[in-house]
Design a protein around this motif. Structure first.
Motif, PDB file in Angstrom:
ATOM      1  N   THR A   1      -8.825   1.801   9.047  1.00 26.78           N
ATOM      2  CA  THR A   1      -8.226   3.117   8.833  1.00 26.78           C
ATOM      3  C   THR A   1      -8.305   3.922  10.124  1.00 26.78           C
ATOM      4  OG1 THR A   1      -8.847   3.163   6.488  1.00 26.78           O
ATOM      5  CG2 THR A   1      -8.348   5.275   7.530  1.00 26.78           C
ATOM      6  N   TRP A   2      -7.180   4.533  10.508  1.00 28.53           N
ATOM      7  CA  TRP A   2      -7.109   5.384  11.695  1.00 28.53           C
ATOM      8  C   TRP A   2      -6.697   6.785  11.269  1.00 28.53           C
ATOM      9  CZ3 TRP A   2      -8.250   3.458  16.542  1.00 28.53           C
ATOM     10  CH2 TRP A   2      -8.232   2.069  16.700  1.00 28.53           C
ATOM     11  N   ARG A   3      -7.169   7.788  12.019  1.00 31.95           N
ATOM     12  CA  ARG A   3      -6.641   9.137  11.843  1.00 31.95           C
ATOM     13  C   ARG A   3      -6.453   9.775  13.210  1.00 31.95           C
ATOM     14  NH1 ARG A   3     -10.995  13.827  10.249  1.00 31.95           N
ATOM     15  NH2 ARG A   3     -12.524  13.354  11.868  1.00 31.95           N
TER      16      ARG A   3
ATOM     17  N   SER B   1       6.575  13.620   7.248  1.00 33.05           N
ATOM     18  CA  SER B   1       6.985  14.826   7.967  1.00 33.05           C
ATOM     19  C   SER B   1       5.798  15.320   8.770  1.00 33.05           C
ATOM     20  CB  SER B   1       7.447  15.893   6.972  1.00 33.05           C
ATOM     21  OG  SER B   1       7.682  17.125   7.633  1.00 33.05           O
ATOM     22  N   TYR B   2       6.025  15.556  10.089  1.00 38.07           N
ATOM     23  CA  TYR B   2       4.907  15.948  10.947  1.00 38.07           C
ATOM     24  C   TYR B   2       5.410  16.810  12.092  1.00 38.07           C
ATOM     25  CZ  TYR B   2       0.465  15.597  13.437  1.00 38.07           C
ATOM     26  OH  TYR B   2      -0.730  15.884  14.051  1.00 38.07           O
ATOM     27  N   ASN B   3       4.817  17.971  12.258  1.00 37.68           N
ATOM     28  CA  ASN B   3       5.154  18.854  13.377  1.00 37.68           C
ATOM     29  C   ASN B   3       6.644  19.179  13.422  1.00 37.68           C
ATOM     30  OD1 ASN B   3       4.532  20.339  15.771  1.00 37.68           O
ATOM     31  ND2 ASN B   3       5.175  18.610  17.034  1.00 37.68           N
TER      32      ASN B   3
ATOM     33  N   VAL C   1       1.576  -5.273   5.912  1.00 33.78           N
ATOM     34  CA  VAL C   1       1.055  -4.355   4.903  1.00 33.78           C
ATOM     35  C   VAL C   1       0.283  -3.209   5.557  1.00 33.78           C
ATOM     36  CG1 VAL C   1      -0.440  -4.125   2.893  1.00 33.78           C
ATOM     37  CG2 VAL C   1       0.935  -6.199   3.194  1.00 33.78           C
ATOM     38  N   PHE C   2       0.737  -1.996   5.280  1.00 31.45           N
ATOM     39  CA  PHE C   2       0.068  -0.801   5.793  1.00 31.45           C
ATOM     40  C   PHE C   2       0.649   0.398   5.053  1.00 31.45           C
ATOM     41  CE2 PHE C   2       3.735   0.859   7.736  1.00 31.45           C
ATOM     42  CZ  PHE C   2       3.427   2.092   8.309  1.00 31.45           C
ATOM     43  N   THR C   3       0.056   1.575   5.276  1.00 33.77           N
ATOM     44  CA  THR C   3       0.622   2.817   4.755  1.00 33.77           C
ATOM     45  C   THR C   3       0.252   3.961   5.684  1.00 33.77           C
ATOM     46  OG1 THR C   3       0.799   4.276   2.820  1.00 33.77           O
ATOM     47  CG2 THR C   3      -1.364   3.341   3.285  1.00 33.77           C
ATOM     48  N   MET C   4       0.955   5.065   5.545  1.00 33.79           N
ATOM     49  CA  MET C   4       0.747   6.217   6.426  1.00 33.79           C
ATOM     50  C   MET C   4       0.951   7.485   5.610  1.00 33.79           C
ATOM     51  SD  MET C   4       2.787   7.065  10.002  1.00 33.79           S
ATOM     52  CE  MET C   4       4.420   6.893   9.246  1.00 33.79           C
ATOM     53  N   THR C   5       0.123   8.507   5.880  1.00 29.45           N
ATOM     54  CA  THR C   5       0.292   9.806   5.234  1.00 29.45           C
ATOM     55  C   THR C   5      -0.230  10.886   6.161  1.00 29.45           C
ATOM     56  OG1 THR C   5      -0.039  11.021   3.162  1.00 29.45           O
ATOM     57  CG2 THR C   5      -1.948   9.850   4.037  1.00 29.45           C
ATOM     58  N   VAL C   6       0.007  12.148   5.787  1.00 35.59           N
ATOM     59  CA  VAL C   6      -0.440  13.308   6.571  1.00 35.59           C
ATOM     60  C   VAL C   6      -1.195  14.233   5.631  1.00 35.59           C
ATOM     61  CG1 VAL C   6       0.286  15.334   7.895  1.00 35.59           C
ATOM     62  CG2 VAL C   6       1.464  13.147   8.201  1.00 35.59           C
ATOM     63  N   ASP C   7      -2.362  14.746   6.070  1.00 37.04           N
ATOM     64  CA  ASP C   7      -3.123  15.649   5.212  1.00 37.04           C
ATOM     65  C   ASP C   7      -2.905  17.110   5.607  1.00 37.04           C
ATOM     66  OD1 ASP C   7      -4.823  16.328   7.348  1.00 37.04           O
ATOM     67  OD2 ASP C   7      -6.369  14.903   6.775  1.00 37.04           O
ATOM     68  N   ASP C   8      -3.568  18.015   4.897  1.00 37.02           N
ATOM     69  CA  ASP C   8      -3.368  19.450   5.118  1.00 37.02           C
ATOM     70  C   ASP C   8      -3.963  19.939   6.433  1.00 37.02           C
ATOM     71  OD1 ASP C   8      -2.097  19.619   2.689  1.00 37.02           O
ATOM     72  OD2 ASP C   8      -3.915  20.163   1.591  1.00 37.02           O
ATOM     73  N   ASP C   9      -4.800  19.127   7.066  1.00 37.13           N
ATOM     74  CA  ASP C   9      -5.382  19.474   8.362  1.00 37.13           C
ATOM     75  C   ASP C   9      -4.579  18.899   9.521  1.00 37.13           C
ATOM     76  OD1 ASP C   9      -7.557  20.890   7.230  1.00 37.13           O
ATOM     77  OD2 ASP C   9      -8.575  18.990   6.811  1.00 37.13           O
ATOM     78  N   ASN C  10      -3.362  18.441   9.220  1.00 38.46           N
ATOM     79  CA  ASN C  10      -2.432  17.907  10.232  1.00 38.46           C
ATOM     80  C   ASN C  10      -2.902  16.585  10.846  1.00 38.46           C
ATOM     81  OD1 ASN C  10      -0.477  20.074  10.140  1.00 38.46           O
ATOM     82  ND2 ASN C  10      -2.001  21.332  11.182  1.00 38.46           N
ATOM     83  N   TYR C  11      -3.729  15.850  10.125  1.00 42.16           N
ATOM     84  CA  TYR C  11      -4.093  14.502  10.569  1.00 42.16           C
ATOM     85  C   TYR C  11      -3.095  13.485  10.029  1.00 42.16           C
ATOM     86  CZ  TYR C  11      -8.708  15.689  12.460  1.00 42.16           C
ATOM     87  OH  TYR C  11      -9.733  16.197  13.226  1.00 42.16           O
TER      88      TYR C  11
ATOM     89  N   MET D   1       0.836  -1.202   0.000  1.00 43.90           N
ATOM     90  CA  MET D   1       0.000   0.000   0.000  1.00 43.90           C
ATOM     91  C   MET D   1       0.870   1.250   0.000  1.00 43.90           C
ATOM     92  SD  MET D   1      -2.708  -0.714   3.070  1.00 43.90           S
ATOM     93  CE  MET D   1      -4.236  -1.612   2.851  1.00 43.90           C
ATOM     94  N   LYS D   2       0.304   2.323  -0.558  1.00 45.72           N
ATOM     95  CA  LYS D   2       0.875   3.658  -0.365  1.00 45.72           C
ATOM     96  C   LYS D   2      -0.250   4.674  -0.526  1.00 45.72           C
ATOM     97  CE  LYS D   2       5.002   4.866  -1.448  1.00 45.72           C
ATOM     98  NZ  LYS D   2       6.268   5.241  -2.161  1.00 45.72           N
ATOM     99  N   ALA D   3      -0.384   5.577   0.456  1.00 45.58           N
ATOM    100  CA  ALA D   3      -1.434   6.591   0.436  1.00 45.58           C
ATOM    101  C   ALA D   3      -0.825   7.978   0.400  1.00 45.58           C
ATOM    102  CB  ALA D   3      -2.340   6.457   1.662  1.00 45.58           C
ATOM    103  N   VAL D   4      -1.552   8.913  -0.240  1.00 47.02           N
ATOM    104  CA  VAL D   4      -1.156  10.317  -0.277  1.00 47.02           C
ATOM    105  C   VAL D   4      -2.411  11.152  -0.075  1.00 47.02           C
ATOM    106  CG1 VAL D   4       0.855   9.985  -1.765  1.00 47.02           C
ATOM    107  CG2 VAL D   4      -1.389  10.380  -2.799  1.00 47.02           C
ATOM    108  N   ALA D   5      -2.221  12.411   0.312  1.00 50.04           N
ATOM    109  CA  ALA D   5      -3.338  13.341   0.494  1.00 50.04           C
ATOM    110  C   ALA D   5      -3.191  14.465  -0.521  1.00 50.04           C
ATOM    111  CB  ALA D   5      -3.343  13.905   1.914  1.00 50.04           C
ATOM    112  N   VAL D   6      -4.287  14.779  -1.223  1.00 48.14           N
ATOM    113  CA  VAL D   6      -4.248  15.848  -2.220  1.00 48.14           C
ATOM    114  C   VAL D   6      -5.674  16.322  -2.490  1.00 48.14           C
ATOM    115  CG1 VAL D   6      -4.396  14.256  -4.191  1.00 48.14           C
ATOM    116  CG2 VAL D   6      -3.369  16.511  -4.499  1.00 48.14           C
ATOM    117  N   GLY D   7      -5.841  17.637  -2.626  1.00 44.35           N
ATOM    118  CA  GLY D   7      -7.111  18.204  -3.043  1.00 44.35           C
ATOM    119  C   GLY D   7      -8.300  17.802  -2.199  1.00 44.35           C
ATOM    120  N   GLY D   8      -8.121  17.705  -0.872  1.00 42.83           N
ATOM    121  CA  GLY D   8      -9.243  17.386  -0.007  1.00 42.83           C
ATOM    122  C   GLY D   8      -9.620  15.924   0.039  1.00 42.83           C
ATOM    123  N   ARG D   9      -8.787  15.058  -0.511  1.00 42.75           N
ATOM    124  CA  ARG D   9      -9.085  13.631  -0.477  1.00 42.75           C
ATOM    125  C   ARG D   9      -7.823  12.822  -0.237  1.00 42.75           C
ATOM    126  NH1 ARG D   9     -10.329  14.818  -5.852  1.00 42.75           N
ATOM    127  NH2 ARG D   9     -12.517  14.267  -5.493  1.00 42.75           N
TER     128      ARG D   9
END
Length: 428
Positions: free
Chosen positions: A409-411, A335-337, A388-398, A127-135
């Protein structure tokens, strides 16, 4: 068996208060620590030109009750008193409401939310996840192809939708986000999308990279013929300099992060992490090509955008400092905080790390990695023995964690990164 109560005094001077002369209010932008007792506050209040200060409380009849201010008596700010300032001759006055703000949450604590399960994820092998454009857009390897799922970020319930099938089996590990687009490599073509459903081929000049390794703020990056490559637009690519052994470049579980330089906020440090290939496809019990490795590979490059800036080369972090990032299956780094967070499954090769034991935290741009109790996994986190897992950070710092073993899925985010910045009257 009895509860104990601990108290600590707070230095009020550490919290700046502002006077809003338009709204006649006094307030602090940075909230006092959670559970601060605002009913017993000692404070110093001064009026310009020696004006007389009194406290204004509402009595039981709703009428103003005046009390002379004293810097030795505590004030109950829970009753929302006002400071009344009289002119020297006592003929004029002005009232100021006082809002002593106290945090409702512990600032450096993470609240995790269970965002539901998806049974399809339990059958994915990477898996690989990314955050873009509100999704969120998540790439998952299923047999000989990569499947793409999306979900709208704010929804707490499970809301993943399958959007694309047919990308090749390695597309999941060739993903980058830049300027609102998600890029991937499939079938030798560079493709991009802004929604995970509609894809457009990008014609690269002079050639398409062999591997897409990620993106910083200003460029996309890839490999071609044992060299680093970069592009500002995905179309025009050029070779980057490299200091170190090309064989030490990571080729599996690639993550790219970017942090601003402390000395120049217009420049960035791009950090690439991953491992030298352990196995191909689903053959996790096959021959590990780099079984002697115990640590992940970390490379770094500085990008400057100012006129006249000289290009910098990629550098391999090969210092044996005893606090290197372990070689983990399904390694993911974000990258976080202002720090780097790494998480992964079981240790590979010579690594004896335990799967999902804790976050590995780097506060020095990837040179050293240690456990930090401020960053912790959801209570009861379990991937049922699956890496198997993936991790990402969105624009709302989640921080988002998506699990293949459980399909869950966790946030979660640090509480203070979700607090609104109320600012000041002057816009500071």
């Amino acid at each position: 068996t009895e509860d104990s109560v601990y108290t600590a005094e707070i230095a009020g001077s550490a919290y700046k208060f502002y006077i809003d002369q338009l709204r006649d209010t006094i307030y602090n932008v940075d909230s006092l620590p959670v559970r601060t007792d605002t009913a017993h506050v000692i404070c110093n209040v001064n009026a310009k030109n020696g004006g007389v200060i009194v406290l204004v409380y509402k009595n039981s009849a709703g009428e103003d009750s005046l009390v002379y201010y004293s810097d030795t008596d505590s004030i109950n700010f829970g009753k929302k008193p006002k400071f009344r300032v009289y002119s020297n001759d006592g003929t004029l006055y002005r009232d100021y409401g006082v809002d002593v703000r106290v945090a409702k949450e512990v600032p450096d604590s993470i609240n995790w939310h269970d965002c539901g399960d998806n049974e399809d994820f339990m059958h994915l092998t990477a898996m690989k996840a990314v955050a873009v454009g509100g999704r969120l857009i998540m790439f998952g390897r299923s047999g000989t192809e990569t499947v793409v799922y999306t979900r709208t970020r704010p929804k707490a319930e499970n809301a993943w939708e399958e959007k694309t099938r047919g990308l090749d089996a390695s597309a999941w590990d060739n993903v980058a986000v830049k300027d609102g687009y998600v890029y991937t490599l499939s079938g030798g073509e560079l493709l991009r999308t802004d929604d995970g459903a509609s894809w457009t081929a990008v014609k690269c000049n002079p050639a398409t990279p062999d591997t897409l390794i990620g993106a910083g703020k200003s460029k996309l990056y890839g490999y071609k013929d044992q060299q680093f490559m970069s592009s500002t637009d995905g179309v025009n690519w050029e070779t980057d300099g490299m200091i170190g052994d090309a064989d030490m470049r990571p080729s599996q579980y690639l993550s790219m992060t970017s942090l601003p330089l402390g000395t120049d906020k217009t420049a960035e440090r791009v950090i690439l992490t991953g491992i030298r290939k352990a196995y191909d496809g689903d053959d996790v019990d096959g021959i590990d090509e780099h079984a002697e490795d115990s640590v992940a590979m970390v490379w770094s490059k500085i990008e400057e955008s100012k006129d006249g800036s000289e290009p910098h080369s990629w550098i391999c972090y090969d210092e044996k400092n005893g606090m290197q990032l372990p070689r983990l299956s399904d390694l993911s780094v974000v990258s976080y905080n202002g720090v780097l967070l790494a998480l992964g499954g079981r240790g590979l090769g010579e690594s004896t790390a335990t799967a999902f034991s804790h976050f590995y935290v780097s506060e020095d741009n990837g040179l050293t990695w240690q456990k930090n109790d401020m960053y912790y996994l959801p209570k009861g986190f379990d991937n049922e023995g699956n890496d198997v897992f993936t991790m990402t950070v969105d624009d709302d710092n989640y921080i988002w964690i998506i699990c293949g073993g459980t399909g869950k899925t966790w946030r979660g985010r640090l509480n203070r990164l979700g607090w609104a910045d109320k600012g000041t009257a002057s816009g500071e």
